[in-house]
Design a protein around this motif. Sequence first.
Motif, PDB file in Angstrom:
ATOM      1  N   MET A  30       0.746  -1.213   0.151  1.00 13.40           N
ATOM      2  CA  MET A  30       0.022  -0.148  -0.093  1.00 13.40           C
ATOM      3  C   MET A  30       0.807   1.164   0.007  1.00 13.40           C
ATOM      4  SD  MET A  30      -2.813   1.251   2.640  1.00 13.40           S
ATOM      5  CE  MET A  30      -1.555   2.180   3.773  1.00 13.40           C
ATOM      6  N   LEU A  31       0.505   2.235  -0.789  1.00 17.17           N
ATOM      7  CA  LEU A  31       1.145   3.620  -0.911  1.00 17.17           C
ATOM      8  C   LEU A  31       0.430   4.368   0.434  1.00 17.17           C
ATOM      9  CD1 LEU A  31       1.635   2.519  -3.693  1.00 17.17           C
ATOM     10  CD2 LEU A  31       1.910   4.753  -4.375  1.00 17.17           C
ATOM     11  N   PRO A  32       1.127   4.651   1.534  1.00 14.16           N
ATOM     12  CA  PRO A  32       0.612   5.206   2.756  1.00 14.16           C
ATOM     13  C   PRO A  32       0.223   6.705   2.676  1.00 14.16           C
ATOM     14  CG  PRO A  32       3.067   4.888   2.981  1.00 14.16           C
ATOM     15  CD  PRO A  32       2.653   4.114   1.599  1.00 14.16           C
ATOM     16  N   GLU A  33       0.701   7.306   1.502  1.00 16.81           N
ATOM     17  CA  GLU A  33       0.318   8.634   1.458  1.00 16.81           C
ATOM     18  C   GLU A  33      -0.509   8.825  -0.091  1.00 16.81           C
ATOM     19  OE1 GLU A  33       3.580  11.162   1.959  1.00 16.81           O
ATOM     20  OE2 GLU A  33       3.879  10.661   3.930  1.00 16.81           O
ATOM     21  N   ALA A  34      -1.054   8.010  -0.595  1.00 15.70           N
ATOM     22  CA  ALA A  34      -1.748   8.075  -1.755  1.00 15.70           C
ATOM     23  C   ALA A  34      -3.110   8.625  -1.622  1.00 15.70           C
ATOM     24  CB  ALA A  34      -2.048   6.605  -2.569  1.00 15.70           C
ATOM     25  N   ASP A  35      -3.546   9.209  -2.576  1.00 16.98           N
ATOM     26  CA  ASP A  35      -4.951  10.182  -2.407  1.00 16.98           C
ATOM     27  C   ASP A  35      -5.537   9.871  -3.694  1.00 16.98           C
ATOM     28  OD1 ASP A  35      -3.570  11.735  -4.222  1.00 16.98           O
ATOM     29  OD2 ASP A  35      -3.868  13.471  -3.040  1.00 16.98           O
ATOM     30  N   HIS A  36      -5.491   8.949  -4.595  1.00 17.88           N
ATOM     31  CA  HIS A  36      -6.155   8.586  -5.626  1.00 17.88           C
ATOM     32  C   HIS A  36      -7.580   8.533  -5.570  1.00 17.88           C
ATOM     33  CE1 HIS A  36      -2.064   7.542  -6.484  1.00 17.88           C
ATOM     34  NE2 HIS A  36      -2.355   7.360  -7.773  1.00 17.88           N
ATOM     35  N   ARG A  37      -8.490   8.656  -6.485  1.00 20.82           N
ATOM     36  CA  ARG A  37      -9.821   8.714  -6.222  1.00 20.82           C
ATOM     37  C   ARG A  37     -10.241   7.240  -6.701  1.00 20.82           C
ATOM     38  NH1 ARG A  37     -13.853  11.605  -5.210  1.00 20.82           N
ATOM     39  NH2 ARG A  37     -12.349  13.605  -5.278  1.00 20.82           N
ATOM     40  N   ARG A  91     -14.670   7.803  -4.087  1.00 18.83           N
ATOM     41  CA  ARG A  91     -14.176   8.518  -2.871  1.00 18.83           C
ATOM     42  C   ARG A  91     -12.553   8.672  -3.015  1.00 18.83           C
ATOM     43  NH1 ARG A  91     -17.056  10.692   1.588  1.00 18.83           N
ATOM     44  NH2 ARG A  91     -15.505  11.536   3.220  1.00 18.83           N
ATOM     45  N   LYS A  92     -11.918   9.492  -2.679  1.00 19.14           N
ATOM     46  CA  LYS A  92     -10.512   9.709  -2.658  1.00 19.14           C
ATOM     47  C   LYS A  92      -9.844   8.700  -1.651  1.00 19.14           C
ATOM     48  CE  LYS A  92      -8.260  13.496  -3.403  1.00 19.14           C
ATOM     49  NZ  LYS A  92      -7.935  15.044  -3.380  1.00 19.14           N
ATOM     50  N   ALA A  93      -8.833   8.443  -1.850  1.00 15.57           N
ATOM     51  CA  ALA A  93      -8.219   7.784  -0.933  1.00 15.57           C
ATOM     52  C   ALA A  93      -7.737   8.713   0.132  1.00 15.57           C
ATOM     53  CB  ALA A  93      -6.783   6.687  -1.423  1.00 15.57           C
ATOM     54  N   PHE A  94      -7.538   8.343   1.517  1.00 18.71           N
ATOM     55  CA  PHE A  94      -6.772   9.142   2.484  1.00 18.71           C
ATOM     56  C   PHE A  94      -5.889   8.230   3.085  1.00 18.71           C
ATOM     57  CE2 PHE A  94      -6.181  10.539   6.853  1.00 18.71           C
ATOM     58  CZ  PHE A  94      -5.609  11.876   6.484  1.00 18.71           C
ATOM     59  N   MET A  95      -4.492   8.591   2.804  1.00 26.39           N
ATOM     60  CA  MET A  95      -3.229   7.759   3.417  1.00 26.39           C
ATOM     61  C   MET A  95      -3.302   6.325   2.907  1.00 26.39           C
ATOM     62  SD  MET A  95      -1.458   9.967   5.097  1.00 26.39           S
ATOM     63  CE  MET A  95      -1.729  11.602   5.362  1.00 26.39           C
ATOM     64  N   GLY A  96      -3.791   6.333   1.607  1.00 27.77           N
ATOM     65  CA  GLY A  96      -3.701   5.065   0.933  1.00 27.77           C
ATOM     66  C   GLY A  96      -5.027   4.279   0.821  1.00 27.77           C
ATOM     67  N   LYS A  97      -5.712   4.684   1.537  1.00 28.36           N
ATOM     68  CA  LYS A  97      -7.114   3.659   1.671  1.00 28.36           C
ATOM     69  C   LYS A  97      -8.535   4.609   1.889  1.00 28.36           C
ATOM     70  CE  LYS A  97      -5.733   0.811   5.042  1.00 28.36           C
ATOM     71  NZ  LYS A  97      -5.711   0.086   6.131  1.00 28.36           N
ATOM     72  N   ALA A  98      -9.358   3.688   1.887  1.00 30.49           N
ATOM     73  CA  ALA A  98     -10.736   4.198   1.943  1.00 30.49           C
ATOM     74  C   ALA A  98     -11.575   2.937   2.145  1.00 30.49           C
ATOM     75  CB  ALA A  98     -11.438   5.078   0.759  1.00 30.49           C
ATOM     76  N   LEU A  99     -12.957   3.297   2.679  1.00 33.41           N
ATOM     77  CA  LEU A  99     -14.142   2.458   3.294  1.00 33.41           C
ATOM     78  C   LEU A  99     -15.257   2.470   2.168  1.00 33.41           C
ATOM     79  CD1 LEU A  99     -15.207   0.069   5.169  1.00 33.41           C
ATOM     80  CD2 LEU A  99     -16.072   1.967   6.420  1.00 33.41           C
TER      81      LEU A  99
END
Length: 823
Positions: free
Chosen positions: A746-753, A783-791
Amino acid sequence: MFNKIIVKLFFLLVVTLPLQATSKSTFIDSETVRTKSNIDFDWKFKLGDAENANLPKYDDSEWRQLNLPHDWSIEGKYDENHPAGIAGGFLPTGTGWYRKHIEWQSQWQDKAVFIEFDGVYMNSEVWINGHYLGKRPYGYISFSYDISDYLVQGDNIIAVKVDNSLAPSGRWYTGSGIYRHVWLTTVNKIHIPKDGVFVRSENVDKESAAVNVSTEIFNDSDKNQRFVLQTDVLDAEHRRVASTSSDIIVAAGKTETVEQLTTVQVPQLWSPNSPYLYTVQSTVLSGDNIVDLKRTKTGFRSIEFTADKGFLLNGQAVELQGISMHHDAGPVGAAVPEDELEYRLKMLKEMGVNAIRTTHNPFSPEFYRMADEMGFMVMNEAFDGWWQAKAKYDYGLYFDKWWQKDLTDFMRRDRNHPSIIMWSVGNEVPNYTPEQQKIMVDFAKSIDDTRPITQGRGYAGGHLTIAGFNGHGEFKGAIQKFHRKNPNTPVIGTEMTHTIHTRGVYRTKTSYRVRDFPAPWEKHEPMKKWNRIKSKVYKIPNLTENEVFPDVPTAYGSSFDNSVVRMPIRDEIKLARKLPYLLGTFRWTAFDYLGESFGWPARTANFGVIDLAGFEKGPYYLYQSQWSTEPMVHLDPHWTHHGKEGTVIPVVVYTNQQSAELFLNGESLGEKTMTDDMQLVWLVPYQPGELKVVAKSNGKTIVTKALNTAQKAHAVSITANRESVTANQRDIVRLTLEIVDEKGVMLPEADHRFEIEVSGPATLLGVENGDILDLEPHKARNRKAFMGKALALIQTTDMPGDIVVTVKSKDLSQDTVVISSSK
């Protein structure tokens, strides 16, 4: 001055047998005497007021159809101008109407029929076929109405008006609507009323428990009746272990209370590690005919609270390892599905939590059932404030008229749960007097004298069984000072400690709220305030002389144990272990909750050790290392810091083992022995690769954990918490969405949508990423990822089949999961 207080309580507790909430959900004690049916599905809803919507002939054909529980506020958009403001997380409030059509059922003939609401926020008014049933202002209370006389052959129409238009009506996010379950209960005219059984026991130990049972019987007929009340105690295998019976005459139109005594030999005692439950079966007989039959779950245990011994459960000393918790749950707001609630409670169990404070109001009935079954001890809190409103339009406006009714209903509903070990009658009550506190405590004791009474920050009133400390208890020496003046009064940290963290965010220099990121009420001359308190707060050494991560927004808190209000987590734990008269603490909070933010655009204040999406932050593992016996090790921060090669980064390790050894790319950086500082720190010049920790006891490796440096974003990854579900319109699947590199890191700072596509028999219930500054709506397909992830949360329909979820992100490989849904 407090009087000498020694509380020693032994009792057996009872809870209603759990009901399965499905479209055909009916709990039947006897096919002819008692049914309880869930009526959550297929309600009509209109947001806004609707003239004459209480009348049967009103045309609701154009209204939206939905299932309960329902919270319309969480469906809205965040807006700085919404009247709930900071308190409500900038989400909308308003007025809404619900209507439900129910066909006449033959089983209602000559019966008593009740409609029961587990919770409606707020100012609910209810009608059945145009007949006004009543109003309940308090949005957290469960209530019921007798609708027997108003039912008709054919279509019966329930109408509910919910008015949360005056805002803010609470100091945190409240939600709006019928956000808990609704039931129909059918009984004979002669029956045990709702919450009409109270069971307590004396002299509980491993040898026996003397059980006292009070059972109310209501005779809603026109003549006196003679009955036999048979009460049986059954073990988990449904074997009878105790029994008693009584003859009674109940006058027409009256309620009689039957007092019974029996003894259970060699009981299995309820505790967090062994939450064994029995069943109490109450049968009302008229000759050979069963008039009513009610089964309830029970648990045996003894509790004792003293200043010299602390808290004893079943005669053994136990430290309350507690958390405070609000009732909302991220993307679903206040309408929390049972699957999501259970998931969150399991997270707390794995963290090592053994106690929960229900802040600052009654929770849903299923919460207490789960607490009983999973083994949580509960501080059950009734109110936030009393006669003086704390938020402009909160329950304080109605308190004088309603508090006795609401407190009675609350305590009668919950008084039989083995999980509940104490009541709290209020929290940070402004300008209360000792006389007011005595009124509250005496009234509560008149309903249930088997448990102690406390109050959040109520230690100065003088009438509590246990003195409650909130933030003031975090100042050095404050609790010890109180104890010197009140040596016989046990103390509880009702709200300790307050620390502020954001998942995946770190600072290496210590920050204190008033000094470094003051709350709205601290912004006037914050340094003057800081200079007043700085000698009283706990000193936390900086991890580095210069800040390693200088570009972190001030709205975010560090995920090291160095972002605090007054006291770090480690000193909270030390204090509870050190002072025998301090029974334990309830940290503020377990989960991030909506509302009570520090100002736009933040929708919360990051007090939790678990974020709005239900993802753990670093301090979750600090607690786990101290509260859980399951072998664990954790290290922070993540190990993807491109551009910081050669920069010295502090690596913090938490473990419940004796020592830990750290490796970077296979090279040992040394082994360290755990101390009462509760964390091990290495200063590591950053280089990409693998950072690995090996935790040991008695020289043997027990558990390991590794972090790897992430490279370029390559794909989306979906992890589902379950592979199969039931097609019941209830079941929930949690989908964790991550941005990963080619090796799956996981990219821990990723903010991809993320773009989310759901096909098959399920709906997308909500999305969340845990970022307190992200104001995108929850009911969206991206939803954008925050710190690499979302729910993403999906919920089943009533149709079986395969649920297919595909998640995409621009220029990345997509991922798909398939979940089987069956009847």
